[in-house]
Design an enzyme around this catalytic site. Structure first.
Site, mmCIF file in Angstrom:
data_model
loop_
_atom_site.group_PDB
_atom_site.id
_atom_site.type_symbol
_atom_site.label_atom_id
_atom_site.label_comp_id
_atom_site.label_asym_id
_atom_site.label_seq_id
_atom_site.Cartn_x
_atom_site.Cartn_y
_atom_site.Cartn_z
ATOM 1 N N ARG A 157 0.815 -1.235 0.000
ATOM 2 C CA ARG A 157 0.000 0.000 0.000
ATOM 3 C C ARG A 157 0.845 1.280 0.000
ATOM 4 O O ARG A 157 0.399 2.344 0.420
ATOM 5 C CB ARG A 157 -0.974 0.035 1.177
ATOM 6 C CG ARG A 157 -2.038 -1.032 1.084
ATOM 7 C CD ARG A 157 -3.317 -0.592 1.755
ATOM 8 N NE ARG A 157 -4.375 -1.543 1.457
ATOM 9 C CZ ARG A 157 -4.594 -2.655 2.147
ATOM 10 N NH1 ARG A 157 -3.835 -2.934 3.187
ATOM 11 N NH2 ARG A 157 -5.561 -3.454 1.807
ATOM 12 N N LYS A 179 5.773 11.303 -11.359
ATOM 13 C CA LYS A 179 4.923 10.549 -12.291
ATOM 14 C C LYS A 179 5.474 9.127 -12.388
ATOM 15 O O LYS A 179 6.661 8.943 -12.660
ATOM 16 C CB LYS A 179 4.914 11.190 -13.675
ATOM 17 C CG LYS A 179 3.984 12.389 -13.776
ATOM 18 C CD LYS A 179 3.820 12.830 -15.210
ATOM 19 C CE LYS A 179 2.873 14.005 -15.309
ATOM 20 N NZ LYS A 179 2.803 14.551 -16.690
ATOM 21 N N GLU A 221 14.821 16.955 -24.041
ATOM 22 C CA GLU A 221 14.073 17.368 -22.836
ATOM 23 C C GLU A 221 14.736 18.576 -22.170
ATOM 24 O O GLU A 221 14.067 19.396 -21.561
ATOM 25 C CB GLU A 221 13.966 16.220 -21.827
ATOM 26 C CG GLU A 221 13.114 15.041 -22.281
ATOM 27 C CD GLU A 221 11.599 15.229 -22.065
ATOM 28 O OE1 GLU A 221 11.149 16.332 -21.713
ATOM 29 O OE2 GLU A 221 10.863 14.240 -22.270
ATOM 30 N N LYS A 263 11.954 22.261 -13.558
ATOM 31 C CA LYS A 263 10.922 21.246 -13.320
ATOM 32 C C LYS A 263 10.415 21.334 -11.882
ATOM 33 O O LYS A 263 9.210 21.239 -11.632
ATOM 34 C CB LYS A 263 11.467 19.849 -13.626
ATOM 35 C CG LYS A 263 10.436 18.790 -13.339
ATOM 36 C CD LYS A 263 10.309 17.729 -14.358
ATOM 37 C CE LYS A 263 9.071 16.864 -14.064
ATOM 38 N NZ LYS A 263 9.056 15.638 -14.836
ATOM 39 N N GLU A 273 -0.779 18.124 -12.090
ATOM 40 C CA GLU A 273 -1.065 18.548 -13.465
ATOM 41 C C GLU A 273 -2.505 19.012 -13.677
ATOM 42 O O GLU A 273 -3.182 18.613 -14.623
ATOM 43 C CB GLU A 273 -0.711 17.420 -14.439
ATOM 44 C CG GLU A 273 -0.466 17.959 -15.844
ATOM 45 C CD GLU A 273 0.125 16.917 -16.787
ATOM 46 O OE1 GLU A 273 1.196 16.376 -16.470
ATOM 47 O OE2 GLU A 273 -0.494 16.677 -17.828
ATOM 48 N N ARG A 277 1.593 22.470 -14.936
ATOM 49 C CA ARG A 277 2.472 21.321 -15.180
ATOM 50 C C ARG A 277 2.302 20.787 -16.606
ATOM 51 O O ARG A 277 3.231 20.192 -17.168
ATOM 52 C CB ARG A 277 2.222 20.201 -14.152
ATOM 53 C CG ARG A 277 3.196 19.052 -14.325
ATOM 54 C CD ARG A 277 3.249 18.107 -13.153
ATOM 55 N NE ARG A 277 4.198 17.035 -13.432
ATOM 56 C CZ ARG A 277 4.654 16.170 -12.551
ATOM 57 N NH1 ARG A 277 4.257 16.255 -11.291
ATOM 58 N NH2 ARG A 277 5.506 15.230 -12.902
ATOM 59 N N ASN A 281 4.539 19.144 -21.061
ATOM 60 C CA ASN A 281 4.178 18.237 -22.152
ATOM 61 C C ASN A 281 4.385 18.881 -23.524
ATOM 62 O O ASN A 281 3.874 18.361 -24.524
ATOM 63 C CB ASN A 281 2.718 17.798 -22.006
ATOM 64 C CG ASN A 281 2.491 17.058 -20.700
ATOM 65 O OD1 ASN A 281 3.365 16.335 -20.245
ATOM 66 N ND2 ASN A 281 1.346 17.272 -20.083
ATOM 67 N N HIS A 284 4.748 16.757 -26.564
ATOM 68 C CA HIS A 284 4.530 15.358 -26.172
ATOM 69 C C HIS A 284 3.298 14.729 -26.824
ATOM 70 O O HIS A 284 3.275 13.525 -27.019
ATOM 71 C CB HIS A 284 4.438 15.240 -24.648
ATOM 72 C CG HIS A 284 5.782 15.246 -23.978
ATOM 73 N ND1 HIS A 284 6.685 16.277 -24.137
ATOM 74 C CD2 HIS A 284 6.396 14.348 -23.160
ATOM 75 C CE1 HIS A 284 7.775 16.007 -23.429
ATOM 76 N NE2 HIS A 284 7.627 14.845 -22.842
ATOM 77 N N HIS A 288 4.157 11.448 -28.490
ATOM 78 C CA HIS A 288 3.605 10.166 -28.044
ATOM 79 C C HIS A 288 2.918 9.442 -29.195
ATOM 80 O O HIS A 288 2.985 8.212 -29.291
ATOM 81 C CB HIS A 288 2.607 10.380 -26.897
ATOM 82 C CG HIS A 288 3.271 10.602 -25.565
ATOM 83 N ND1 HIS A 288 2.577 10.929 -24.425
ATOM 84 C CD2 HIS A 288 4.569 10.539 -25.193
ATOM 85 C CE1 HIS A 288 3.415 11.051 -23.411
ATOM 86 N NE2 HIS A 288 4.633 10.834 -23.848
ATOM 87 N N HIS A 302 12.054 8.234 -27.082
ATOM 88 C CA HIS A 302 11.116 9.265 -26.604
ATOM 89 C C HIS A 302 11.611 10.679 -26.942
ATOM 90 O O HIS A 302 10.863 11.502 -27.459
ATOM 91 C CB HIS A 302 10.910 9.105 -25.091
ATOM 92 C CG HIS A 302 10.089 10.174 -24.480
ATOM 93 N ND1 HIS A 302 8.743 10.330 -24.749
ATOM 94 C CD2 HIS A 302 10.411 11.194 -23.629
ATOM 95 C CE1 HIS A 302 8.272 11.382 -24.082
ATOM 96 N NE2 HIS A 302 9.269 11.920 -23.396
#
Ligand code: GLY
Length: 405
Positions: A157, A179, A221, A263, A273, A277, A281, A284, A288, A302
């Site tokens: 948990r 993330k 990046e 960041k 986000e 935030r 992206n 992206h 993606h 990527h």
């Protein structure tokens, strides 16, 4: 110190289309202040942590972990590429600090970030009798970091974890901000959660063994932070970015620390986000979709996908009247100058993707809100903003023009 003048518009982060103001002029230093190490705080209340950046930190990792997090049993999660190169150094450092540990070595690559390998890894960690008070150490690139962070978030948990990223991409982006997740057939990172690490340890020495192609992909990046809201950093990268790629240690530490500071600032404003935030992206949604087309088989990394994606974001911004053509050309010229792809037609795949293929994947992206695509657009270099109103027909037309299948 030699200096040159660029137009500097760094300041507020924009979340919506805003009128342009006349920016002040500023000086770009020829070299960064000598910085041999950096410590960047990520301010998130009780979930706050530090990002430590320096050459040789792997040798101190055990002591750093023990000082901050106490005597813990550790489970290192790494991959078959990193283990032969660097695992011994990390293990020695943990041993010297008196931290006992187990190791789980995963097959490298995006294919590992899937349900079946993930379930197997969780069961292996439980067979190792990992307990809630133990510590998971994510030791690898973005795949390992996302995978191990997600395992830490659900095992028993929720457990603590430390990120020790070994690629430039993971050092400047994926290891920071919490993330975590895995991919599904429907797209990238669609199953996961936010789970912050307790510490991020960045040893720039590990970049010496990173293949040039991976280094370049991570560099995309780094450039992203300049494009979002820091034109001075972008100008610095135009001048010194190539040195970072060829091993200039001071340039690396400066660029990694500047990226991590950017960041950390954005994540502190908007951890989950809901707003700013999303600026991270930039490029992206396009990237993606290109990665999904390439099927994560290593033919498109990527960072390569988002290099093309960022040029597309600028060009679409231009077509929508937000941005001048010279900004797109400048962004594209910089990516090209370091050998990154910038166009859909640069993909090694022949035929390439069709516009409708890309659109269908984009509709699955996490950036879809109420059925509408949320795009990061730009007024200029360093003036990105969140746009929830890109017309679908304009997007489709733009993609038609890009995809010569
Ligand atoms: N890589 C984008 C983010 O962390 O939000």
């Amino acid at each position: 110190m030699r200096a040159r003048t660029v137009t500097a518009k760094k300041a507020k982060i924009m979340t919506d289309t805003a009128p342009k103001t006349q920016p002040p002029q500023t000086q770009v230093p020829e070299r960064p202040d000598p910085e041999t190490q950096a410590s960047v705080p990520v301010e998130l209340g009780e979930r706050s942590y530090d990002i430590k950046i320096a050459s040789g930190l792997l040798h101190q990792a055990g002591e750093m972990i023990k000082d901050r997090l106490g005597q813990r049993k550790c489970a290192i999660i790494t991959d078959e590429n990193i283990a032969p190169l660097h695992l011994g150094k990390l293990q020695k450092s943990l041993e010297q600090a008196g931290l006992s540990h187990d190791v789980l070595i995963l097959p490298p690559g995006e294919a590992t970030k899937n349900f079946t390998p993930f379930a197997n890894a969780c069961e292996t960690l439980l067979q190792m009798q990992i307990e809630r008070g133990d510590l998971i150490i994510a030791f690898g690139g973005g795949v390992v970091g996302d995978f191990a962070g997600f395992a830490a978030s659900i095992l028993r948990r929720g457990m603590d974890f430390v990120q020790i990223p070994t690629t430039l991409l993971a050092q400047v982006d994926s290891s920071v901000g919490g993330k975590t997740g895995i991919n599904t057939k429907q797209g990238k990172n669609l199953v996961g959660c936010f789970h912050q690490p307790r510490l991020v340890i960045i040893d720039t020495d590990v970049l010496h063994t990173l293949p040039q192609r991976e280094l370049r992909a991570g560099y995309a990046e780094v450039v992203k932070y300049g494009l979002i809201d820091d034109p001075v950093f972008f100008a610095w990268l135009e001048e010194y970015g190539p040195r970072l790629l060829t091993g200039d240690e001071q340039a690396r530490i400066y660029a990694i620390a500047t990226s991590c500071r950017a960041k950390a600032r954005i994540v502190a404003l908007d951890e989950r986000e809901g707003g700013v935030r999303a600026l991270l992206n930039l490029g992206h949604t396009f990237g993606h979709a290109l990665e999904a087309f390439a099927q994560y088989d290593g033919s498109l990394l990527h960072g390569e996908g988002i290099s093309i994606g960022m040029v597309m974001a600028f060009e679409l911004s231009e077509q929508l009247g937000y941005c001048q053509k010279d900004a797109t050309s400048q962004v594209e010229a910089h990516f090209k100058s370091v050998g990154l792809p910038t166009r859909v037609t640069d993909l090694p795949h022949k035929p390439g993707p069709s516009a409708s293929q890309l659109l269908a994947t984009m509709a699955q992206d996490k950036k879809v809100v109420g059925g509408k695509l949320v795009f990061i657009m730009a007024h200029d270099i360093g003036e990105s903003f969140v746009d929830k109103s890109v017309p679908m027909d304009a997007l489709a037309n733009y993609l038609e023009g890009q995809c010569c299948t």
